[in-house]
Scaffold this active site. Structure first.
Site, PDB file in Angstrom:
ATOM      1  N   GLY A   1      -6.718  44.309  81.998  1.00  0.00           N
ATOM      2  CA  GLY A   1      -6.526  43.252  81.021  1.00  0.00           C
ATOM      3  C   GLY A   1      -5.065  43.080  80.661  1.00  0.00           C
TER       4      GLY A   1
ATOM      5  N   HIS B   1      -2.346  54.170  73.451  1.00  0.00           N
ATOM      6  CA  HIS B   1      -2.544  54.192  71.994  1.00  0.00           C
ATOM      7  C   HIS B   1      -3.318  55.468  71.677  1.00  0.00           C
ATOM      8  CE1 HIS B   1      -3.131  53.062  67.911  1.00  0.00           C
ATOM      9  NE2 HIS B   1      -4.364  52.610  68.033  1.00  0.00           N
TER      10      HIS B   1
ATOM     11  N   GLU C   1       5.535  24.569  55.982  1.00  0.00           N
ATOM     12  CA  GLU C   1       6.389  25.442  55.182  1.00  0.00           C
ATOM     13  C   GLU C   1       5.952  26.905  55.215  1.00  0.00           C
ATOM     14  OE1 GLU C   1       9.169  24.540  54.044  1.00  0.00           O
ATOM     15  OE2 GLU C   1       8.897  22.396  54.433  1.00  0.00           O
TER      16      GLU C   1
END
Length: 332
Positions: free
Chosen positions: A26, A108, A227
């Protein structure tokens, strides 16, 4: 002081004769596999037979097989399947293929740190964690550069686990950018905290709060979107390029004064206290337990929240505005 390794510290020859197995093809898997192959190393890929990853890896010219077969053949096994799938993959297909002299790797530390995967004591257990998405890891490698990575050693059965992991890091190009030494615990806890309190949870909640404040005060949702969300990239890119000071030197004095005086009112002492609580839940394992149980139950809370968030006004407004931005191309 952080310990950072570079090219002079990495000896690729240590793994030139070893077979590297990549579990998953992946986001990270394809980049690791291709970079390692381009570095002259022997790579095989393991995926779900007939799945998208299997087909893509085959099309990219890799020898592809089931995980159990790969685990028997490979000397180095890099677990790059999703964190939530790794424990089952390991138990069902990897564990029985482990033998003395092999190295089990991760990008990880979640499953090792929280005990979801407990490797036998006779294998090396290491981590190389690139600090960028997979597509960027591949892109910078092809450009002759590299992405920085973290390195950690959980088990050193061979006595040379760090050296082997550094060689792997060189194989994916991280020797060109720096390989920072850490531990599985530190990587896992800081990564989760960053995601929850700043990068994902903190940022999305801040953006939505700003958007909602403006809309509820009567301003146009489209203006509020520009914004509070659209322009965020401009600021983040400046911080990414040169840090907070560089960003502040690049904005108006009015914006800078508002930053100095109003920012601490938004992120105040209460926020620090909440961040501490979130970190505590990561450190004591309660978040991990919650997430593991959530997955075992079929993700009812996750799916409900995901559905609810997808219906927020900011998503509707954003989709309409982005459809008019010709430079934005949706990834297939």
């Amino acid at each position: 002081m952080a310990v950072i390794y570079y090219d002079k510290d990495c000896d690729l020859s240590l793994i030139e004769k070893k077979l590297i197995g990549i579990v998953g093809y992946g986001a990270q898997g394809h980049a690791h596999a291709q970079n390692l192959r381009d570095s002259g190393l022997k790579v095989i890929v393991a995926c779900v037979e007939g799945g998208r990853g299997w087909k893509k890896a085959t099309a990219d010219g890799f020898e592809v097989m089931c995980v159990a077969e790969m685990a028997k053949k490979a000397d180095i096994i890099m677990m790059l399947a999703p964190d939530t799938s790794q424990a089952k993959i390991y138990k069902d297909s990897v564990e029985q293929g482990l033998k003395p002299g092999k190295m089990l790797m991760f990008a990880h530390g979640f499953n090792i740190h929280y005990g979801q995967i407990v490797p036998p004591s006779f294998v090396d257990v290491t981590m190389i964690a690139p600090k960028c998405p997979g597509y960027m890891l591949r892109q910078v490698f092809t450009e002759g550069a590299g992405a920085p990575s973290l390195i950690a050693v959980e088990q050193d059965a061979s006595g040379k686990a760090k050296e082997l992991a550094l060689a792997y890091a060189k194989g994916i190009g991280s020797n060109r950018a720096g390989i920072l030494e850490t531990t599985f615990a530190e990587e896992t806890e800081t990564d989760l905290f960053g995601e929850q309190a700043v990068l994902c949870g903190g940022t999305t909640s801040l953006v939505k709060a700003g958007f909602e404040t403006l809309v509820e005060a009567g301003y146009q949702p489209e203006v509020a979107y520009f914004e509070c969300l659209h322009e965020l990239k401009l600021i983040v890119d400046l911080m990414y390029q040169g840090g907070i000071a560089y960003m502040r030197d690049s904005i108006s004095d009015t914006a800078k004064y508002g930053d100095f005086t109003r920012g601490p009112r938004v992120i105040n002492e209460d926020t620090y206290e909440t961040m501490g609580e979130i970190l505590g839940e990561i450190q004591d394992g309660s978040f991990a337990k919650e997430w593991i149980l959530e997955n075992q139950a079929g993700r009812p809370v996750y799916n409900s929240l995901r559905r609810m968030e997808s219906e927020h006004l900011i998503e509707e407004v954003g989709a309409e505005l982005r459809s008019m931005m010709s430079w934005l191309k949706k990834k297939k």
